[in-house]
Scaffold this motif. Structure first.
Motif, short mmCIF file in Angstrom:
data_model
loop_
_atom_site.label_atom_id
_atom_site.label_comp_id
_atom_site.label_asym_id
_atom_site.label_seq_id
_atom_site.Cartn_x
_atom_site.Cartn_y
_atom_site.Cartn_z
N GLN A 36 0.86 -1.22 0.00
CA GLN A 36 0.00 0.00 0.00
C GLN A 36 0.88 1.25 0.00
OE1 GLN A 36 -2.49 -0.99 3.35
NE2 GLN A 36 -4.30 -1.17 2.02
N SER A 37 1.99 1.18 0.75
CA SER A 37 2.89 2.34 0.79
C SER A 37 3.48 2.61 -0.58
CB SER A 37 4.04 2.07 1.80
OG SER A 37 3.53 1.84 3.05
N LEU A 38 3.93 1.49 -1.24
CA LEU A 38 4.49 1.64 -2.59
C LEU A 38 3.44 2.22 -3.54
CD1 LEU A 38 6.57 -1.62 -2.92
CD2 LEU A 38 7.46 0.72 -3.13
N LEU A 39 2.22 1.72 -3.39
CA LEU A 39 1.12 2.16 -4.26
C LEU A 39 0.86 3.65 -4.07
CD1 LEU A 39 -0.60 0.52 -6.25
CD2 LEU A 39 -2.33 0.32 -4.47
N LYS A 40 0.84 4.03 -2.77
CA LYS A 40 0.58 5.43 -2.48
C LYS A 40 1.71 6.30 -3.05
CE LYS A 40 -1.42 6.03 1.54
NZ LYS A 40 -1.47 6.02 3.02
N TYR A 41 2.93 5.74 -2.94
CA TYR A 41 4.08 6.45 -3.47
C TYR A 41 3.96 6.63 -4.98
CZ TYR A 41 8.97 7.65 -4.19
OH TYR A 41 10.14 8.29 -4.55
N GLY A 42 3.37 5.63 -5.66
CA GLY A 42 3.18 5.65 -7.10
C GLY A 42 2.16 6.73 -7.54
N GLY A 43 1.26 7.01 -6.67
CA GLY A 43 0.29 8.06 -7.00
C GLY A 43 -1.13 7.58 -6.81
N GLU A 44 -2.05 8.37 -7.13
CA GLU A 44 -3.47 8.06 -6.94
C GLU A 44 -3.89 7.05 -8.00
OE1 GLU A 44 -6.03 11.39 -7.57
OE2 GLU A 44 -7.72 10.48 -6.52
N VAL A 45 -4.77 6.15 -7.59
CA VAL A 45 -5.30 5.20 -8.57
C VAL A 45 -6.56 5.80 -9.19
CG1 VAL A 45 -4.34 3.12 -7.59
CG2 VAL A 45 -6.44 3.98 -6.68
N HIS A 46 -6.65 5.62 -10.51
CA HIS A 46 -7.84 6.13 -11.16
C HIS A 46 -7.92 5.49 -12.53
CE1 HIS A 46 -5.33 8.78 -13.75
NE2 HIS A 46 -4.52 8.76 -12.69
N PHE A 47 -9.11 5.67 -13.16
CA PHE A 47 -9.32 5.13 -14.50
C PHE A 47 -9.12 6.22 -15.52
CE2 PHE A 47 -10.37 1.34 -12.75
CZ PHE A 47 -11.62 1.19 -12.13
N THR A 48 -8.58 5.80 -16.61
CA THR A 48 -8.52 6.74 -17.74
C THR A 48 -8.94 5.99 -18.98
OG1 THR A 48 -6.21 6.22 -18.11
CG2 THR A 48 -6.71 8.21 -16.81
N ASN A 49 -9.31 6.76 -20.01
CA ASN A 49 -9.62 6.19 -21.32
C ASN A 49 -8.34 6.05 -22.10
OD1 ASN A 49 -12.41 5.94 -21.02
ND2 ASN A 49 -12.69 8.17 -21.31
N PRO A 50 -8.24 5.44 -23.20
CA PRO A 50 -9.29 4.57 -23.77
C PRO A 50 -9.42 3.25 -23.03
CG PRO A 50 -7.30 4.39 -25.06
CD PRO A 50 -7.01 5.42 -24.00
N ASN A 51 -10.52 2.55 -23.36
CA ASN A 51 -10.78 1.29 -22.69
C ASN A 51 -9.84 0.18 -23.20
OD1 ASN A 51 -12.78 2.49 -21.26
ND2 ASN A 51 -14.46 1.29 -22.11
N VAL A 52 -9.75 -0.75 -22.39
CA VAL A 52 -8.99 -1.96 -22.73
C VAL A 52 -9.99 -3.13 -22.72
CG1 VAL A 52 -7.13 -3.49 -22.05
CG2 VAL A 52 -6.98 -1.04 -21.58
N THR A 53 -9.93 -3.95 -23.73
CA THR A 53 -10.82 -5.08 -23.81
C THR A 53 -10.15 -6.29 -23.12
OG1 THR A 53 -11.68 -4.25 -25.89
CG2 THR A 53 -12.15 -6.56 -25.36
N TRP A 54 -10.87 -6.85 -22.15
CA TRP A 54 -10.38 -8.00 -21.39
C TRP A 54 -11.22 -9.22 -21.66
CZ3 TRP A 54 -6.05 -7.62 -18.36
CH2 TRP A 54 -5.59 -6.36 -18.04
N ASN A 55 -10.55 -10.33 -21.86
CA ASN A 55 -11.23 -11.63 -21.90
C ASN A 55 -11.21 -12.17 -20.47
OD1 ASN A 55 -12.41 -13.98 -22.80
ND2 ASN A 55 -10.42 -14.95 -23.25
#
Lengths: 148, 753
Positions: B82-101
């Motif tokens: 979690q610390s590393l993640l926080k260090y990486g920055g805020e999590v959020h979605f951006t476009n364009p979409n990615v298609t997942w199977n």
């Protein structure tokens, strides 16, 4: 005369048969109180006590041995004190008689001793035989002694 | 009641005193052994159950510790991530979409979804299935913590979470991205992880990730608006804790037993795999990954199923116990196995501690062996004690009984009159011979006996004094013994002479050997002589037999003569009697003749007295007397003849007696002669076969016999010398005998005294 022959000591004697009462066998004699040594004892002749004179001892020789031929010659004797008594004379070899003729009796040349009680005779077949004179052999003194 | 001597009685007393406790002790040990064995069995059983239980407990604890440690590590990793993640920055979605199977991780159904890019700060977590290519954040977390790490992207409102970046590997070694955890499990229940995360909570616990159980923590990921747009996962493969595996796999229960860990259920895991009964950890990894649910015991019972069924009902740290008979597939041996099992609920593990009962037999056998050895030791100790007791009894009994036995022996010797030996035994002082022997052990013992002041000592002194008194009488015996010694010396001298004679014998023997050839010739002559001797012996035999026959005839004649002589003697005595009768008749005749003679004498006397008348009578008397005289003479002659006849007859009788005596002697002599002849005949007859035997032997062994014959001459010479020596020896022996006789008399006197 008839004479009875017998032996005294070594001599042959003869006794006139007329003087002999009987010849008796030698028997066991009674030994009473003998008046003298020559008295051999007494015996009962027909109920009468009769003294026996041993002629051997009387004539100063040995006593007559007790033999069958030793016999008792019973003679009749008499003394003034004891008239008509029988006395036994013990002599040897009283077995024979001999007849002495008067000639024989007088043929003796010898001097006849009046004191002698025997007279020698010479008999044919017998030799010298002394003829015994009882009255001289047994004088009154002796008779009285024997009979008393 | 028994006729035992004093020493044996003491020995028996001592032996019994040792024997009774030994036997009692051994019996007690033997009796106790049975009871101790039973108790030991029980104790060992208890102990073995406890041991196995302890092993199960220990395994349980190990697993529990591992569980909590892994859990903590997971927490640590989570916070790190979690610390590393926080260090990486805020999590959020951006476009364009990615298609997942997107693939449902439970039922593996795939659906195609189009989702916006998941951004951490300015970094896009592109779909990256390859481990060779670094995925930002994720790989950093994994590198630091070694835990697997995943970032999920919320697919829909329901909350299905899609793995967009992960360090969890697939089976094929690629990154397990594009799988998703559905909000609702296939059984219709809400997924506990999703439920917790959507509730804003961090989920901790085990989770079946991809195809393994993991210790996990899932934390919600919020965007700047506070919406939960995904979740952050860190997890550590539960069975990846190598130390724990090692500990459990290497745990030894008893001697050959081990720990086995199985899955109790299959809840929460993939539908594709039924984990129930699958072995997680086994000794030497023998059964790892195998499903043991259908294991059977010798009776065909599915015992693993029974265990699993029962184990899940156990409370933590509670143990279940099971005994099963298993057949070893390798050698077909049936063993009794003891199983203790516990259930570790957090991991759904059944921990089984298994050990064969035979592992604990050793202890029992050891005990049994120890008890046996104790029994043998007690018996052995008893035997040693018995031996010591016997030895002591022998020693003590000897101490008590020996003086008495000694005194008894001495008394026996005195009773026999053997005073010297008695003196030696008693150590009497006056016995000079005894003094010399006082140095030997027996005498020293005697000394000790006599020095002690107890009854035996006084007895000994009394006996000794008695022997001393008796010994003074032996001086006479001593002088006799001196004579004996001189005689003995004489004997020894004679024996030396005999020795020299023997040496002469030796030289003679050598001479014999030299003279063999000469002897051979002589032997032949001897054979001839032997024949002659045999003939002569035979003749002698026949002559002796003839003589014997003659002697027999002579004997018979002599016997007849003796009989005739006896008859004549009796006839003569009859004649003598007759002659005596004739004598008496003659006496009668003599008496008759005597009477006749007497009668004739008296008749003659009477006839004489009658004179002439008596003449004829006197002739008759004379005739009678003559006949009587002739009779007397005839009887005398007859008497004489009879006397002569009697003399002749008595002489004849005497001569006859002498003659018959001589005849009797003659008969005896003749019979003796006959017997001697008989013996001569026997000997001669016995001689003849011997001569023949000798003859044969000589023919067979002519030379040897001749040697021997000639050697005999020399031997005879030597024998003559020996004879002389022996004569002297005999004289000496006689003296010795006389001396011994004197000694004996003295001893006899002594005995009387």
């Amino acid at each position: 005369m008839l004479a009875l022959l017998f032996t005294i000591g070594t001599e042959r004697f003869g006794l006139d048969a007329s003087e002999i009462v009987e010849v008796a066998p030698y028997v066991e004699l009674l030994h009473g109180s003998q008046p003298h040594d020559f008295v051999a004892g007494e015996f009962s002749y027909r109920g009468t006590p009769t003294p026996i004179i041993d002629l051997g001892l009387l004539t100063g020789q040995s006593a007559c041995p007790p033999l069958l031929s030793t016999r008792i010659i019973l003679v009749r004797r008499a003394s003034p004190k004891y008239p008509d008594r029988i006395i036994g004379l013990l002599a040897e070899k009283v077995t024979e008689t001999v007849t002495i003729t008067p000639a024989q009796l007088h043929t003796t040349d010898q001097q006849i001793d009046e004191a002698a009680f025997k007279t020698p005779l010479t008999l044919d077949g017998y030799g010298t035989v002394q003829l015994l004179h009882l009255d001289r052999l047994l004088p009154t003194v002796v008779l009285d002694l024997v009979l008393g | 009641m028994f006729d035992l001597n004093l020493r044996n009685k003491i020995i028996i007393l001592g032996v019994l005193a040792a024997l009774v406790p030994t036997v009692t002790g051994s019996l007690l040990v033997y009796w106790k052994e049975q009871r101790v064995n039973a108790q030991m069995q029980k104790a060992i059983d208890n102990y073995s159950y406890q041991l196995i239980d302890r092993a199960a407990d220990d395994a349980y604890s190990t697993v529990e510790i591992s569980n909590s440690m892994i859990q903590k590590y997971v927490d640590h990793s989570l916070s790190m991530g979690q610390s590393l993640l926080k260090y990486g920055g805020e999590v959020h979605f951006t476009n364009p979409n990615v298609t997942w199977n997107a693939i449902n991780q439970f039922n593996l159904k795939s659906t195609t979804v189009s989702l916006p890019r998941f951004m951490v700060g300015n970094t896009w977590l592109q779909p990256n299935p390859d481990f060779k290519i670094k995925t930002p954040i994720i790989d950093e977390v994994t590198d630091i913590t070694t835990a697997t790490c995943t970032i999920f992207q919320r697919i829909n409102e329901a909350g299905d979470m899609l793995r967009v970046a992960t360090s969890v590997p697939n089976k094929d070694g690629s990154r397990a991205i594009s799988t998703y955890i559905p909000a609702v499990n296939p059984d219709g229940k809400p997924n506990p992880v999703i439920a917790s995360v959507l509730g804003g909570e961090t989920f901790r616990g085990r989770a079946f990730v991809v195809n393994n159980w993991y210790m996990t923590a899932y934390a919600p990921l919020r965007n700047s608006k506070g919406e939960i747009i995904g979740m952050f996962y860190v997890g550590i493969r539960r069975d990846a804790a190598p130390a724990m595996r090692k500990i459990l796999a290497e745990t030894q229960v008893g001697k050959t037993g081990a720990i086995y860990i199985l899955y109790a259920t299959s809840s929460g895991a993939s539908e594709a795999r039924d984990l129930r009964g699958e072995c997680v950890i086994s000794k030497d990894a023998k059964y790892d990954g195998q499903n043991l649910i259908n294991e059977q015991d010798v009776d065909g019972k599915y015992y693993i199923q029974d265990i699993l069924q029962h184990a899940v009902k156990l409370r933590p740290n509670e143990s279940g116990e099971m005994h099963v008979m298993l057949r070893n597939p390798a050698n077909g041996e049936v063993t009794h196995q003891i199983l203790q099992y516990q259930y570790f609920k957090p991991w759904d593990w059944v921990i089984i501690a298994q050990a064969p009962q035979s592992d604990f037999d050793e202890a029992r056998e050891n005990t049994h062996r120890e008890l046996r050895s104790l029994l043998y030791l007690s018996i052995g100790g008893g035997v040693i004690g018995l031996a010591i007791a016997i030895w002591l009894a022998l020693f003590i009994s000897a101490h008590i009984a020996r003086p008495i036995a000694q005194v008894t022996v001495i008394a026996g010797r005195i009773a026999e009159g053997n005073l010297l030996e008695a003196g030696q035994l008693a150590g009497a002082e006056t016995c000079s011979l005894t003094k010399k022997r006082i140095d030997d052990g027996n005498s020293s013992v005697t000394e000790r006996f006599s020095k002690t002041r107890d009854e035996t000592g006084r007895l000994f002194c009394a006996v000794r004094t008695m022997i001393d008194n008796l010994y003074s009488l032996i001086s006479q015996v001593k002088s006799a013994s001196i004579q004996l010694i001189s005689t003995a010396t004489q004997i020894s001298a004679t024996s030396k002479q005999q020795e020299s004679t023997v040496q002469n014998f030796g030289t003679s023997t050598s001479e014999i050997a030299a003279a063999v050839k000469e002897i051979s010739a002589t032997s032949q002559e001897l054979l001839k002589t032997m024949d002659d001797v045999t003939i002569v012996a035979n003749q002698t035999g026949s002559q002796a037999a003839a003589a014997h026959t003659s002697i027999g005839g002579m004997e018979e004649a002599m016997r007849k003569l003796a009989q005739s002589t006896g008859t004549i003697s009796s006839k003569l005595s009859i004649i003598n009697d007759k002659a005596n009768n004739i004598g008496s008749v003659i006496t009668t005749i003599t008496k008759v003749a005597d009477q006749t003679n007497l009668l004739s004498l008296n008749a003659a006397i009477e006839a004489e007295k009658a004179g002439e008348y008596g003449l004829g009578f006197s002739v008759v008397a004379r005739e009678i007397r003559r006949l009587a005289d002739q009779t007397a003479v005839a009887t005398l002659d007859i008497e004489q003849m009879i006397r002569e006849m009697q003399t002749s007859v008595s002489t004849g009788v005497m001569e006859m007696d002498k003659f018959s005596e001589e005849v009797r002697r003659g008969v005896d002599t003749a019979s003796q002669l006959g017997q001697q002849f008989g013996r001569i005949i026997d000997q001669v007859q016995a001689l003849t076969p011997r001569f023949e035997a000798v003859h044969e032997g000589m023919q067979a062994q002519s030379q040897g016999a001749q040697q021997i014959n000639d050697a005999m001459l020399q031997l005879t010479d030597a024998a003559r010398q020996s004879a002389v020596s022996i004569r002297e020896f005999n004289l000496a022996a006689e003296q010795l005998h006389r001396a011994v006789q004197g000694l004996k008399e003295e001893i006899t006197k002594f005995k009387v005294a």
